[in-house]
Design an enzyme around this catalytic site. Structure first.
Site, short mmCIF file in Angstrom:
data_model
loop_
_atom_site.label_atom_id
_atom_site.label_comp_id
_atom_site.label_asym_id
_atom_site.label_seq_id
_atom_site.Cartn_x
_atom_site.Cartn_y
_atom_site.Cartn_z
N MET A 30 0.84 -1.21 0.00
CA MET A 30 0.00 0.00 0.00
C MET A 30 0.87 1.25 0.00
O MET A 30 0.40 2.35 0.33
CB MET A 30 -0.93 0.00 1.21
CG MET A 30 -1.92 -1.16 1.20
SD MET A 30 -3.47 -0.75 2.00
CE MET A 30 -2.91 -0.35 3.64
N LEU A 33 6.59 3.14 1.66
CA LEU A 33 7.52 2.01 1.75
C LEU A 33 8.61 2.24 2.81
O LEU A 33 9.11 3.34 2.98
CB LEU A 33 8.16 1.75 0.38
CG LEU A 33 7.16 1.47 -0.75
CD1 LEU A 33 7.91 1.20 -2.06
CD2 LEU A 33 6.24 0.30 -0.42
N HIS A 37 9.03 -3.36 3.75
CA HIS A 37 8.77 -3.58 2.32
C HIS A 37 10.08 -3.88 1.58
O HIS A 37 10.15 -4.72 0.69
CB HIS A 37 8.14 -2.33 1.70
CG HIS A 37 6.83 -1.93 2.32
ND1 HIS A 37 6.67 -0.79 3.08
CD2 HIS A 37 5.61 -2.52 2.29
CE1 HIS A 37 5.42 -0.69 3.48
NE2 HIS A 37 4.74 -1.72 3.02
N ASP A 150 2.00 -9.27 9.05
CA ASP A 150 0.54 -9.36 8.94
C ASP A 150 0.20 -10.84 8.82
O ASP A 150 -0.11 -11.34 7.73
CB ASP A 150 0.07 -8.55 7.72
CG ASP A 150 0.44 -7.09 7.86
OD1 ASP A 150 -0.26 -6.37 8.58
OD2 ASP A 150 1.47 -6.67 7.29
N GLN A 153 -3.18 -12.07 7.55
CA GLN A 153 -3.27 -11.79 6.11
C GLN A 153 -2.47 -12.84 5.32
O GLN A 153 -2.95 -13.37 4.32
CB GLN A 153 -2.71 -10.39 5.84
CG GLN A 153 -2.51 -10.08 4.38
CD GLN A 153 -2.09 -8.63 4.17
OE1 GLN A 153 -2.92 -7.73 4.25
NE2 GLN A 153 -0.82 -8.38 3.92
N SER A 186 4.08 1.46 8.47
CA SER A 186 3.78 2.81 7.96
C SER A 186 3.04 3.62 9.02
O SER A 186 3.13 4.84 9.06
CB SER A 186 2.91 2.72 6.71
OG SER A 186 3.47 1.79 5.81
P1 AMP Z 1 1.32 -2.89 3.52
O1 AMP Z 1 1.94 -1.87 2.62
O2 AMP Z 1 1.27 -2.48 4.95
O3 AMP Z 1 0.01 -3.43 2.98
O4 AMP Z 1 2.32 -4.13 3.50
C1 AMP Z 1 2.75 -4.71 2.30
C2 AMP Z 1 3.54 -5.96 2.63
O5 AMP Z 1 4.65 -5.60 3.45
C3 AMP Z 1 2.74 -6.99 3.43
O6 AMP Z 1 3.04 -8.29 2.94
C4 AMP Z 1 3.21 -6.79 4.83
O7 AMP Z 1 3.09 -7.94 5.64
C5 AMP Z 1 4.67 -6.45 4.58
N1 AMP Z 1 5.25 -5.75 5.74
C6 AMP Z 1 4.76 -4.65 6.37
N2 AMP Z 1 5.53 -4.34 7.44
C7 AMP Z 1 6.51 -5.27 7.48
C8 AMP Z 1 7.62 -5.52 8.37
N3 AMP Z 1 7.87 -4.74 9.41
N4 AMP Z 1 8.42 -6.58 8.11
C9 AMP Z 1 8.18 -7.41 7.05
N5 AMP Z 1 7.15 -7.23 6.18
C10 AMP Z 1 6.33 -6.18 6.40
#
Ligand code: AMP
Length: 286
Positions: A30, A33, A37, A150, A153, A186
């Protein structure tokens, strides 16, 4: 690095790469970054010949009253990070492309989405699963990379892919943390300095519960009570849930004698934070 917003063109680029024998790794995000990410992009680069990142703030996964409008959208910085990380293609769809007027199909993964965040954010996982299913049709990659951050998810997407025979492999990636243990997110940007410090209590509490479990405490209720008091000792927090669930079923367990996961959601200073940690077999049972 290419950036594209149209479905046909994006699918064409991926198919073209594959027709030339190259594997494609896909990282759906989303945006806003960060190091979490980045770790997924790095894993995708390590394990694929080409990397596609999507950036789409999915309105259907936000429930009423959540932070959709104020969710950060620093697109130029995001593209810069992707460029530096060696991404080949960024897919940047509009809301109309992903959620067109008149679309009525929804993907619902029953069971796994009933508890934890599913019971606090009605419709959230249907929003996630439907958009991720669409993304997989638009970006028919070989492998998609998702963060364990997540966890519910991740398990939902794994199940969707399995149940619907989607021709894509899901690769889980470990949670990236700040030096005090807070999972990078984020939403951490919403925290004041005092709340930011308090937020570290969540991962601290999970680590101490992990140590108690290692030393032989198998009772989930007692481990949960221990974590709750450690989090509330650090300051006022609205705890949505502190649960210990089967690592695959995501159902509450009473005795932690099987692969399990601690899952926590708590609001600190108005910011909803989620985190999780595995509980393996305790030393005495190995
Ligand atoms: P988001 O942009 O929050 O929807 O996350 C996109 C992807 O990044 C998802 O697969 C999340 O699980 C992963 N993600 C978010 N935060 C982290 C983190 N701290 N460590 C590893 N992966 C993450």
């Amino acid at each position: 690095m290419k950036t594209l917003s149209a479905i046909i063109e994006t699918r064409g680029v991926v198919r073209d790469l594959q027709s030339r024998g190259r594997t494609v790794g896909f990282v759906p995000t989303m945006g806003a970054l960060h190091a979490g990410h980045r770790s997924l992009i790095d894993a995708a680069r390590d394990r694929s010949d080409a990397v596609v990142v999507s950036i789409f703030v999915n309105p259907t996964q936000f429930t009423q009253g959540e932070d959709l409008d104020r969710y950060p959208r620093p697109i130029e910085t995001d593209l810069e990070l992707c460029r530096h990380a060696g991404v080949d293609l960024v897919f940047l769809p509009t809301v109309e492309t992903m959620c067109p007027q008149g679309a009525t199909t929804e993907v619902r993964v029953a069971g796994l989405t009933a508890g934890l965040c599913g019971s606090h954010r009605p419709g959230h996982f249907e929003g996630v699963a439907t958009v991720v299913a669409k993304l997989f049709n638009i970006v028919p990659a070989n492998t998609a990379f998702f963060g364990e951050k997540d966890y519910q998810q991740l398990k939902t997407i794994e199940r969707m892919v399995r149940d619907l025979d989607m021709p894509i492999e899901i690769s889980p990636c470990p949670t990236v943390r700040e030096s005090d243990g807070l999972a990078v997110s984020s939403r951490n940007a919403y925290l004041s300095p005092a709340h930011r410090e308090q937020a570290a209590s969540i991962s601290r509490a999970m680590r101490s519960a992990g140590e108690s479990h290692e030393s032989g405490e198998l009772n989930a209720g007692r481990l949960i009570a221990q974590m709750e008091s450690e989090i509330l000792d650090a300051g006022p927090a609205d705890v949505d849930y502190i649960s210990i669930v089967g690592a695959e079923t995501l159902e509450d367990i009473e005795t932690v004698d099987q692969p399990a996961r601690i899952c926590i959601a708590a609001r600190i200073g108005g910011c909803r934070l989620i985190d999780n940690m595995p509980l393996g077999a305790p030393r005495a049972m190995r």
